[in-house]
Write an enzyme that holds these catalytic residues in place. Sequence first.
Site, short mmCIF file in Angstrom:
data_model
loop_
_atom_site.label_atom_id
_atom_site.label_comp_id
_atom_site.label_asym_id
_atom_site.label_seq_id
_atom_site.Cartn_x
_atom_site.Cartn_y
_atom_site.Cartn_z
N ASP A 114 0.85 -1.19 0.00
CA ASP A 114 0.00 0.00 0.00
C ASP A 114 0.89 1.24 0.00
O ASP A 114 1.59 1.51 0.97
CB ASP A 114 -0.92 0.03 1.23
CG ASP A 114 -1.86 1.22 1.16
OD1 ASP A 114 -2.80 1.16 0.33
OD2 ASP A 114 -1.64 2.22 1.87
N HIS A 134 -7.23 9.65 -2.71
CA HIS A 134 -6.79 9.50 -1.32
C HIS A 134 -7.80 10.09 -0.33
O HIS A 134 -8.07 9.54 0.72
CB HIS A 134 -5.42 10.17 -1.17
CG HIS A 134 -4.59 9.63 -0.06
ND1 HIS A 134 -3.22 9.52 -0.13
CD2 HIS A 134 -4.91 9.19 1.18
CE1 HIS A 134 -2.76 9.02 1.00
NE2 HIS A 134 -3.77 8.82 1.81
N LYS A 190 -2.09 6.15 -4.45
CA LYS A 190 -3.22 7.08 -4.22
C LYS A 190 -2.92 8.46 -4.80
O LYS A 190 -1.79 8.97 -4.68
CB LYS A 190 -3.48 7.21 -2.71
CG LYS A 190 -3.53 5.87 -1.99
CD LYS A 190 -3.92 5.98 -0.54
CE LYS A 190 -3.67 4.66 0.19
NZ LYS A 190 -2.32 4.53 0.79
N TYR A 211 3.28 9.82 0.71
CA TYR A 211 4.19 9.18 1.68
C TYR A 211 5.66 9.51 1.39
O TYR A 211 6.52 9.25 2.22
CB TYR A 211 3.97 7.66 1.73
CG TYR A 211 2.57 7.24 2.12
CD1 TYR A 211 1.68 8.17 2.67
CD2 TYR A 211 2.11 5.95 1.93
CE1 TYR A 211 0.37 7.81 3.01
CE2 TYR A 211 0.81 5.58 2.28
CZ TYR A 211 -0.05 6.52 2.81
OH TYR A 211 -1.34 6.15 3.14
N1 LIG Z 1 -5.86 5.96 3.05
C1 LIG Z 1 -5.42 6.65 4.08
O1 LIG Z 1 -5.81 7.81 4.27
C2 LIG Z 1 -4.51 6.04 5.05
C3 LIG Z 1 -3.84 4.88 4.72
N2 LIG Z 1 -2.98 4.30 5.60
C4 LIG Z 1 -2.28 3.06 5.16
O2 LIG Z 1 -2.44 2.06 6.17
C5 LIG Z 1 -1.17 1.63 6.63
C6 LIG Z 1 -1.23 1.17 8.06
O3 LIG Z 1 -1.67 2.20 8.93
P1 LIG Z 1 -0.70 2.98 9.96
O4 LIG Z 1 -1.42 4.20 10.36
O5 LIG Z 1 0.63 3.07 9.37
O6 LIG Z 1 -0.65 2.12 11.25
P2 LIG Z 1 -0.73 0.60 11.75
O7 LIG Z 1 -1.99 0.47 12.50
O8 LIG Z 1 -0.42 -0.35 10.65
O9 LIG Z 1 0.46 0.60 12.81
C7 LIG Z 1 1.80 0.77 12.40
C8 LIG Z 1 2.66 0.90 13.65
O10 LIG Z 1 2.60 -0.31 14.41
C9 LIG Z 1 3.91 -0.81 14.66
N3 LIG Z 1 3.81 -2.27 14.53
C10 LIG Z 1 3.66 -2.98 13.38
N4 LIG Z 1 3.57 -4.29 13.65
C11 LIG Z 1 3.68 -4.43 14.98
C12 LIG Z 1 3.68 -5.54 15.83
N5 LIG Z 1 3.55 -6.77 15.36
N6 LIG Z 1 3.81 -5.33 17.17
C13 LIG Z 1 3.94 -4.07 17.65
N7 LIG Z 1 3.95 -2.96 16.89
C14 LIG Z 1 3.83 -3.15 15.55
C15 LIG Z 1 4.78 -0.15 13.61
O11 LIG Z 1 6.09 0.01 14.09
P3 LIG Z 1 7.44 -0.30 13.22
O12 LIG Z 1 7.20 0.13 11.82
O13 LIG Z 1 8.44 0.52 13.93
O14 LIG Z 1 7.70 -1.77 13.34
C16 LIG Z 1 4.10 1.19 13.43
O15 LIG Z 1 4.52 2.08 14.45
C17 LIG Z 1 -0.29 2.87 6.38
O16 LIG Z 1 1.08 2.59 6.49
C18 LIG Z 1 -0.77 3.28 5.02
O17 LIG Z 1 -0.22 2.45 4.03
C19 LIG Z 1 -2.84 4.80 6.87
C20 LIG Z 1 -3.47 5.96 7.26
C21 LIG Z 1 -4.32 6.69 6.35
O1 LIG Z 2 -2.57 8.07 4.25
C1 LIG Z 2 -2.36 9.07 4.93
C2 LIG Z 2 -1.18 9.33 5.71
O2 LIG Z 2 -0.53 10.50 5.31
C3 LIG Z 2 -1.34 11.63 5.02
C4 LIG Z 2 -0.78 12.94 5.50
O3 LIG Z 2 0.58 13.03 5.41
C5 LIG Z 2 -2.73 11.41 5.51
O4 LIG Z 2 -3.55 12.49 5.24
C6 LIG Z 2 -3.24 10.22 4.82
O5 LIG Z 2 -4.51 9.86 5.13
#
Ligand SMILES: NC(=O)C1=CN([C@@H]2O[C@H](COP(=O)(O)OP(=O)(O)OC[C@H]3O[C@@H](n4cnc5c(N)ncnc54)[C@H](OP(=O)(O)O)[C@@H]3O)[C@@H](O)[C@H]2O)C=CC1
Ligand SMILES: O=C1CO[C@H](CO)[C@@H](O)[C@@H]1O
Length: 315
Positions: free
Chosen positions: A46, A113, A80, A51
């Site tokens: 993703d 997005h 996105k 990003y």
């Molecule tokens: N469409 C949108 O608007 C959005 C899309 N997204 C997408 O969704 C993805 C996931 O969401 P995100 O907000 O990043 O958060 P997540 O809920 O996936 O959490 C990620 C965090 O959890 C930690 N982590 C991962 N695996 C473990 C584990 N097994 N045990 C403990 N901690 C863990 C990671 O640390 P570390 O990396 O240090 O291991 C990181 O700090 C994003 O990366 C993005 O691709 C997210 C937000 C908005």
């Molecule tokens: O995927 C996401 C994470 O980064 C963006 C901002 O920097 C957010 O807005 C978005 O939803």
Amino acid sequence: MANVPQLVFNNGHTCPVIGLGTWNSQPGEVTQAVKDAIDAGYRHLDCAHIYGNEKEVGLALKEKFAEGVIKRKDIFITSKLWCTHHRPDLVEGALRTTLSDLGLDYIDLYLIHWPQAFKEGGELLPYDSQGKLIPSPVDYVDTWKAMEKVVDLGLTKSIGLSNFNKKQIDRVMEIARIKPASLQIEVHPYLNHEKLIDYARSLGITVTAYSPLGSPDRPGPKPGYSHLLEDPLLKTIGEKYNKSPAQILIRYAIDRGLIVIPKSVTKSRIIQNFNVFDFQLTAEDIKTIGSLECNGRLCSLGDINQPFYPFNDEF
Ligand SMILES: NC(=O)C1=CN([C@@H]2O[C@H](COP(=O)(O)OP(=O)(O)OC[C@H]3O[C@@H](n4cnc5c(N)ncnc54)[C@H](OP(=O)(O)O)[C@@H]3O)[C@@H](O)[C@H]2O)C=CC1
Ligand SMILES: O=C1CO[C@H](CO)[C@@H](O)[C@@H]1O
């Protein structure tokens, strides 16, 4: 695509139920993370232009293709369209930039997005002197028509939406020649999104759960709530299956019929998060975990009074 369970889109294309998230994966760490994920068996990434790391994701893909570990057709890539590029004449160029950064000639899924558009031509997050994001008047239904054109051009196999509410999805459905294949929204036990998920499914749109682990490096959802990964209930259910809270959360999404995209740059966690296909939650587990619901939204963007802000409606 090998071995990972898939969901089928309304256009017949398939998508692996788990993908690696890449938001906040720093350019210096994301290449290794993607390589580790591919080696662990992930076949879905993703990504997003905002990003700021698609070039580094592309380096990992290039290496894994060259090593013969995967072929292009074996991996599902989402990206996105950012809010500064909603104007229809900017969409194809935005996707071509992403393709060039990733080193690909097509992606599998391109999402709008956010429904809101921001002022074109400058910063990706164009703030005014009051610290507010400057809107652009572009309506996302016009953007959608340009999204359909990039499918026609073969630059993406499928198109979809992210962070759209029910009414906004309806407006796109009304004018769509190509229906959205997937809706990406925040979903975890603090924000279960049952109504929006049911609604999207009733339209034949699959749902992808973002921030499935509760994005633990960000502030918690509400005062008094622990981060999801610290929740004692998830620890207790995890003990029953000899799985970590993160694995329970990932399985929670998959067992609700969702696609899930946990992010990690830590090799052991990348492997752990993929190791969820040897158990299944019961309907009772799902109900119990769902009771953590607290409308605990973690991710938002822009001002609630700006045009097309998606989170003012019930769902
Ligand atoms: N469409 C949108 O608007 C959005 C899309 N997204 C997408 O969704 C993805 C996931 O969401 P995100 O907000 O990043 O958060 P997540 O809920 O996936 O959490 C990620 C965090 O959890 C930690 N982590 C991962 N695996 C473990 C584990 N097994 N045990 C403990 N901690 C863990 C990671 O640390 P570390 O990396 O240090 O291991 C990181 O700090 C994003 O990366 C993005 O691709 C997210 C937000 C908005
Ligand atoms: O995927 C996401 C994470 O980064 C963006 C901002 O920097 C957010 O807005 C978005 O939803």
